[in-house]
Design a protein around this motif. Structure first.
Motif, short mmCIF file in Angstrom:
data_model
loop_
_atom_site.label_atom_id
_atom_site.label_comp_id
_atom_site.label_asym_id
_atom_site.label_seq_id
_atom_site.Cartn_x
_atom_site.Cartn_y
_atom_site.Cartn_z
N LEU A 1 41.09 39.50 36.37
CA LEU A 1 39.67 39.54 36.00
C LEU A 1 39.23 40.96 35.66
O LEU A 1 38.41 41.16 34.76
N ARG B 1 34.41 30.56 40.78
CA ARG B 1 34.67 31.42 41.93
C ARG B 1 36.14 31.86 41.92
O ARG B 1 37.03 31.12 41.48
N ILE B 2 36.39 33.05 42.44
CA ILE B 2 37.73 33.62 42.41
C ILE B 2 38.71 32.78 43.22
O ILE B 2 39.86 32.58 42.82
N GLU B 3 38.25 32.25 44.37
CA GLU B 3 39.17 31.43 45.16
C GLU B 3 39.56 30.15 44.43
O GLU B 3 40.69 29.64 44.58
N GLN C 1 44.52 35.74 45.50
CA GLN C 1 43.22 36.21 45.03
C GLN C 1 43.34 37.65 44.52
O GLN C 1 42.61 38.03 43.59
N ALA D 1 33.51 34.87 38.57
CA ALA D 1 33.75 35.27 37.19
C ALA D 1 32.77 34.50 36.30
O ALA D 1 32.70 33.27 36.38
N ILE E 1 44.40 37.43 40.96
CA ILE E 1 43.27 36.99 40.15
C ILE E 1 42.28 38.13 39.94
O ILE E 1 41.75 38.32 38.84
N HIS E 2 42.02 38.91 41.00
CA HIS E 2 41.14 40.08 40.86
C HIS E 2 41.67 41.02 39.78
O HIS E 2 40.89 41.53 38.96
N LEU F 1 39.95 29.97 41.14
CA LEU F 1 40.95 30.40 40.16
C LEU F 1 42.31 30.60 40.82
O LEU F 1 43.35 30.22 40.27
N ALA F 2 42.31 31.20 42.01
CA ALA F 2 43.57 31.43 42.72
C ALA F 2 44.25 30.10 43.04
O ALA F 2 45.47 29.94 42.88
N GLY G 1 32.46 37.89 43.80
CA GLY G 1 33.45 36.83 43.95
C GLY G 1 33.39 35.73 42.92
O GLY G 1 34.01 34.68 43.07
N LYS H 1 32.73 40.06 36.30
CA LYS H 1 33.14 39.74 37.67
C LYS H 1 32.15 40.36 38.65
O LYS H 1 31.92 41.57 38.62
#
Length: 277
Positions: free
Chosen positions: A52, A33-35, A45, A68, A48-49, A37-38, A66, A63
């Motif tokens: 990605l 999940r993106i959160e 975030q 990856a 990270i977006h 990764l952040a 939300g 992606k």
């Protein structure tokens, strides 16, 4: 002004390292999940977006909603984003040994390998040279270097390897005759060079046949990997440069088949010619 340039270089370096780490994490876990990764990389975030989006554009992951998600591991491992972070010490050893094989005044083909990129950073001490390459990363690295005449090969641009490939590129290569071709490989199976992409093989084969001397740079891990498409046996190269961690049995086997092996020294990076034992 120089400070601004150094700051920009540092920022891009951190971004590249983070993107490599993200691709490795997503490939290892399958989906992240993106959160997460952040939190893992201590950044926003939004950042990270953006990372990605770049990795997705290079075909390294997907992606969506939300999350990856990993794509083919072979494609990720073929990308320059992933390869740049692998075996860095070994690549530096090989680069220092390989650059000593270049003679001033030569015209040389350079491929898209990250080992060759390490070596390219050392060649200003061997100028004047003509460098012929289809690799955008190398073009950007060398374009302002004094004493280097740069021949940039165009064609269809492939983001995942930062290279121009295809029929237009091959046609241009076929019209050139260089003194040397310096390259690496994705894998060695049965003492033959293999790659994941047939398009990559087609470009390297054209450079191989258009050069008077062929030099292969190989770290020890390549003897343990596999890939899909064959290029050439190691016995077809004039010189094979390996790092100090290469198994003695691999070196002995190659030498027994009349392969000229040069072993990079761990401390100095200079070459030990093991052709004669």
């Amino acid at each position: 002004m120089k400070f601004d340039g150094d700051h920009q270089t540092s920022r891009l370096s951190r971004q590249g390292e983070r993107q490599r780490a993200i691709s490795e994490m997503v490939m290892a876990e399958g989906a992240v999940r993106i959160e997460q990764l952040a939190e893992r990389f201590g950044t926003s975030q939004m950042t990270i977006h953006r990372d990605l989006d770049e990795l997705e554009a290079r075909g390294l992951l997907r992606k969506s909603r939300g999350v990856a998600t990993a794509l083919s591991s072979s494609l990720v491992e073929s990308s320059d984003v992933f390869r740049t972070g692998q075996q860095q010490q070994e690549k530096r050893e090989i680069a220092h040994a390989a650059v000593e094989l270049i003679e001033t005044g030569q015209a040389i083909f350079l491929d898209d390998s990250t080992t060759v990129l390490q070596m390219a950073r050392l060649i200003p001490s061997h100028t004047p040279l003509t460098v012929i390459t289809n690799v955008l990363t190398l073009i950007n690295e060398l374009k302002d270097t004094r004493g280097i005449s740069l021949v940039a090969l165009g064609g269809n641009y492939y983001n995942w390897c930062s290279s121009f490939m295809g029929g237009t590129t091959i046609e241009a290569i076929n019209k050139i005759r260089a003194d040397a071709f310096i390259m690496s490989t994705a894998a060695i199976t049965d003492d033959i060079c293999f790659f994941q992409s047939q398009a990559t093989v087609d470009i390297k084969r054209a450079m191989f046949h258009s050069a008077a001397k062929r030099i292969l740079l190989v770290d020890h891990t390549k003897f343990e990997k596999r890939a899909l498409h064959a290029l050439a046996p190691l016995s077809d190269f004039d010189v094979v440069v390996v790092d100090s961690k290469t198994k003695p049995e691999d070196i002995s086997r190659l030498r027994s088949h009349n392969v000229h092996v040069v072993v990079a020294d761990r401390q100095t990076g200079h070459a030990e010619d093991s052709r004669y034992g």
